[in-house]
Scaffold this motif. Structure first.
Motif, short mmCIF file in Angstrom:
data_model
loop_
_atom_site.label_atom_id
_atom_site.label_comp_id
_atom_site.label_asym_id
_atom_site.label_seq_id
_atom_site.Cartn_x
_atom_site.Cartn_y
_atom_site.Cartn_z
N SER A 35 0.83 -1.20 0.00
CA SER A 35 0.00 0.00 0.00
C SER A 35 0.86 1.26 0.00
O SER A 35 0.64 2.20 -0.76
N TRP A 36 1.87 1.27 0.90
CA TRP A 36 2.77 2.43 0.95
C TRP A 36 3.51 2.60 -0.37
O TRP A 36 3.66 3.72 -0.88
N ASN A 37 3.99 1.50 -0.93
CA ASN A 37 4.74 1.58 -2.19
C ASN A 37 3.90 2.16 -3.31
O ASN A 37 4.40 2.94 -4.14
N ALA A 38 2.63 1.77 -3.36
CA ALA A 38 1.76 2.29 -4.42
C ALA A 38 1.62 3.80 -4.30
O ALA A 38 1.66 4.54 -5.29
N LEU A 39 1.43 4.29 -3.07
CA LEU A 39 1.30 5.73 -2.86
C LEU A 39 2.60 6.46 -3.17
O LEU A 39 2.61 7.50 -3.83
N ILE A 40 3.71 5.93 -2.67
CA ILE A 40 5.02 6.58 -2.90
C ILE A 40 5.34 6.62 -4.39
O ILE A 40 5.79 7.64 -4.92
N ARG A 41 5.10 5.50 -5.08
CA ARG A 41 5.40 5.45 -6.52
C ARG A 41 4.52 6.43 -7.30
O ARG A 41 4.98 7.10 -8.22
N ALA A 42 3.26 6.55 -6.91
CA ALA A 42 2.36 7.49 -7.60
C ALA A 42 2.84 8.92 -7.44
O ALA A 42 2.85 9.71 -8.39
N CYS A 43 3.26 9.28 -6.23
CA CYS A 43 3.77 10.64 -6.00
C CYS A 43 5.10 10.87 -6.71
O CYS A 43 5.34 11.95 -7.26
N ALA A 44 5.96 9.85 -6.71
CA ALA A 44 7.27 10.00 -7.38
C ALA A 44 7.11 10.22 -8.87
O ALA A 44 7.92 10.90 -9.50
N ARG A 45 6.04 9.64 -9.47
CA ARG A 45 5.81 9.80 -10.90
C ARG A 45 5.00 11.05 -11.23
O ARG A 45 4.89 11.43 -12.39
N SER A 46 4.43 11.67 -10.22
CA SER A 46 3.60 12.85 -10.44
C SER A 46 4.49 14.05 -10.79
O SER A 46 5.59 14.20 -10.23
N PRO A 47 4.04 14.92 -11.67
CA PRO A 47 4.87 16.08 -12.05
C PRO A 47 5.02 17.11 -10.93
O PRO A 47 6.01 17.84 -10.91
N ASP A 48 4.06 17.18 -10.00
CA ASP A 48 4.11 18.24 -9.00
C ASP A 48 3.95 17.74 -7.56
O ASP A 48 3.75 18.54 -6.64
N ARG A 49 4.04 16.43 -7.34
CA ARG A 49 3.87 15.90 -5.98
C ARG A 49 5.03 15.00 -5.57
O ARG A 49 4.88 14.16 -4.68
N LYS A 50 6.15 15.17 -6.20
CA LYS A 50 7.29 14.30 -5.88
C LYS A 50 7.74 14.48 -4.44
O LYS A 50 8.23 13.53 -3.81
N HIS A 51 7.61 15.69 -3.91
CA HIS A 51 8.01 15.91 -2.53
C HIS A 51 7.18 15.06 -1.56
O HIS A 51 7.66 14.68 -0.49
N LEU A 52 5.94 14.75 -1.94
CA LEU A 52 5.10 13.94 -1.07
C LEU A 52 5.61 12.50 -0.96
O LEU A 52 5.31 11.81 0.01
N ALA A 53 6.37 12.05 -1.97
CA ALA A 53 6.94 10.70 -1.88
C ALA A 53 7.86 10.59 -0.67
O ALA A 53 7.87 9.56 0.03
N LEU A 54 8.62 11.66 -0.39
CA LEU A 54 9.51 11.63 0.77
C LEU A 54 8.72 11.75 2.07
O LEU A 54 9.08 11.13 3.07
N VAL A 55 7.67 12.56 2.05
CA VAL A 55 6.83 12.67 3.24
C VAL A 55 6.20 11.32 3.57
O VAL A 55 6.17 10.88 4.73
N LEU A 56 5.69 10.65 2.55
CA LEU A 56 5.07 9.34 2.76
C LEU A 56 6.09 8.31 3.22
O LEU A 56 5.80 7.46 4.07
N TYR A 57 7.28 8.37 2.64
CA TYR A 57 8.33 7.43 3.04
C TYR A 57 8.65 7.60 4.53
O TYR A 57 8.81 6.62 5.27
#
Length: 547
Positions: A35-57
């Motif tokens: 579940s976490w990986n799916a959210l992190i990967r979606a944010c990492a691929r997003s053009p404007d939400r990459k910073h959220l990948a680190l917050v989620l991690y």
């Protein structure tokens, strides 16, 4: 997604848990990790939400165990954000968790360090891999290209072919490397490989074709760049920008303006700040002050683009070189950003060429030397030329002593030329080339023939050399572009241009000499210096002696 997570730009250093706090996850952690990986990967691929990948991690760590799917995604986000401190911590964590040898994780680490400018670390990881995939080679090659290490990228590409055949991503990086070192024949080979090996979809790929436009423009074949551009099945804004910048670099002002007008009329894409850098550069190379003012005003008023340091730099250089040093200084004082060393140095160069006076030149030189990341050797050389023009030889000597005392060395001129698929490099006074004796013999023959048609060296172009004209001439005749051209003349093929890449601006004496060579030897010579392209043919240059 909670709204509180969207407030992390720009991202502050993340207080990731200490390594000692990491604990094995509970038995049901696998499902949680998915579940976490799916959210992190979606944010990492997003053009404007990459910073959220680190917050989620960060939020994931207390509840679930990161795995080999987590780290590639979060490292991708770190690479895009240049989040080096966070990336270092994540690297340490993945080592502790036993993922240091995982192929996919290592590929992501290489990409992360290369994207953050730490290519030695990226290369160390690559060289230490026991098993590599095609992706491993691609990210390492692309990393070298992204860091301006074009020769290393091409060397790695040659090594790669012993294990893997290149794919479209490899070729795109190789094309970029070829443009960086002006390796036209290798670039043409890569272009032919795309057409021969890959399907129509790849051959028509926008990124591949954008790279080809950039390649041909940087290698002095602007006509080929135009052909690629016109035949593209689809274009994006980067395609238009690459063509506009290519025309500007070659001094093709009318073609640059026409391409900009086509872009504006299509209304499919809006010109951006890069577009106007190209247009203003064209105005600068053509000395078109009124057009430069008009485009600069249009950029601000019509397109709502905030001027950046590059736009101001073009305008300052344009005004100063056209004789408007006072207006250029006024523009510098009204800039909305701090002028950098490039702007002050271009002003100093204009002061030197326009004989603006010692006092003004000294003031500009002082500002340049106080700027961040300044190449002080270039400033001292220009200041010495100002003193030499004013016959203040004691001050010229003082500049030489100051450079010596401060350990400042003049940046050596370096030129390269490609023949038969190999790139040959020369520095000023170089004798290391295997054909050095033939090169200097050819250079002597060239000088003799040019002297017979009236060539006389301009010793003012060697201001840091001792006052004796004979010594100054010895310095001028050893400039790297002359050695490269002499080498090119040794095996010149009828109808084939000699193409030279130089790291510094061509001096006035070399410019005059190359014009004569093109007429006396009936050869076209294309020189790309630090500023622009010079296309010499029949005794004249495309810059019209304005550079």
């Amino acid at each position: 997604m909670p709204s509180s997570l969207s407030s992390a730009l720009p991202l502050p250093p993340l207080p990731l848990p200490p390594l000692s706090d990491l604990r094995p996850a509970a038995a049901n952690a696998t499902a949680s990790s998915v579940s976490w990986n799916a959210l992190i990967r979606a944010c990492a691929r997003s053009p404007d939400r990459k910073h959220l990948a680190l917050v989620l991690y960060r939020r994931m760590l207390p509840t679930a165990r990161p795995d080999n799917f987590t780290f590639p995604a979060v490292l991708t986000a770190c690479a895009f954000l240049s989040a080096l401190p966070e990336g270092f911590q994540i690297h340490a964590q993945l080592l502790k968790l036993g993922f240091g040898g995982n192929l996919y994780v290592l590929n992501s680490l290489i990409h992360f360090y290369a994207s953050c400018g730490h290519m030695p670390l990226a290369r160390k990881l690559f060289d230490g891999m026991s098993c590599r995939s095609r992706v491993s080679w691609n990210v390492a090659i692309d990393g070298h290209v992204g860091n301006g290490e074009y020769d290393a990228a091409l060397a790695l590409f040659r090594a790669m072919q012993h294990e893997f055949s290149p794919d479209q991503y490899t070729i795109q990086s190789v094309i970029g490397a070829c443009g960086g070192v002006a390796a036209l024949s290798l670039g043409v080979w890569a272009h032919a490989l795309v057409l021969r090996k890959f399907d129509r979809m790849v051959a028509g790929d926008v990124l591949i074709n954008n790279s080809l436009i950039d390649l041909y423009a940087k290698c002095g074949s602007i006509a080929m760049a135009g052909q690629v551009f016109e035949r593209m099945p689809a274009r994006d804004l980067a395609s238009w920008n690459a063509m506009i910048l290519g025309f500007a670099m070659h001094g093709r002002v009318d073609e640059c303006f026409d391409t900009f007008a086509r872009l504006a009329s299509e209304k499919k894409f809006m010109p951006n700040s890069i577009t106007f850098v190209g247009v203003l550069s064209a105005c600068n190379h053509g000395g078109l002050v009124n057009d430069g003012r008009r485009y600069f005003d249009s950029m601000v008023r019509e397109f709502g683009i905030e001027p950046r340091i590059e736009h101001y730099g073009c305008m300052v250089d344009l005004l100063a070189r056209a004789g408007g040093i006072g207006e250029a200084l006024d523009l510098v004082s009204s800039m909305r950003c701090k002028p950098d060393a490039v702007i002050w140095r271009s002003l100093l160069d204009a002061c030197c060429k326009q004989n603006a006076g010692v006092e003004v030149s000294e003031s500009v030189a002082r500002q340049a030397l106080e700027s961040d990341n300044v190449d002080s050797s270039g400033v001292y050389v220009l200041l010495s030329r100002v003193y030499a023009s004013a016959n203040r030889w004691n001050d010229v000597g003082s500049v030489r002593r100051l450079m010596s005392d401060e350990g400042v060395k003049k940046e050596p001129g370096c030129s390269s030329i490609e023949t038969d698929g190999a790139v040959h490099q020369f520095v000023a006074g170089d004798t290391s080339h295997p054909q050095s004796n033939r090169i200097y013999e050819k250079l002597n023959q060239v000088e003799h023939r040019l002297a017979m048609v009236g060539y006389r060296p301009d010793s003012s172009q060697a201001p840091l050399v001792a006052e004796l004209d004979s010594v100054k001439w010895d310095s001028l005749r050893l400039h790297s572009e002359r050695l490269a051209i002499a080498f090119g003349l040794l095996d010149a093929k009828p109808g084939e241009p000699i193409r030279v890449l130089k790291n510094l601006r061509v001096c006035r004496d070399c410019h005059t000499m190359i014009k004569l060579i093109s007429r006396v030897y009936g050869v076209e010579i294309v020189v790309r210096d630090r500023i622009r392209f010079h296309e010499f043919k029949d005794g004249s240059c495309s810059c019209r002696d304005y550079w």
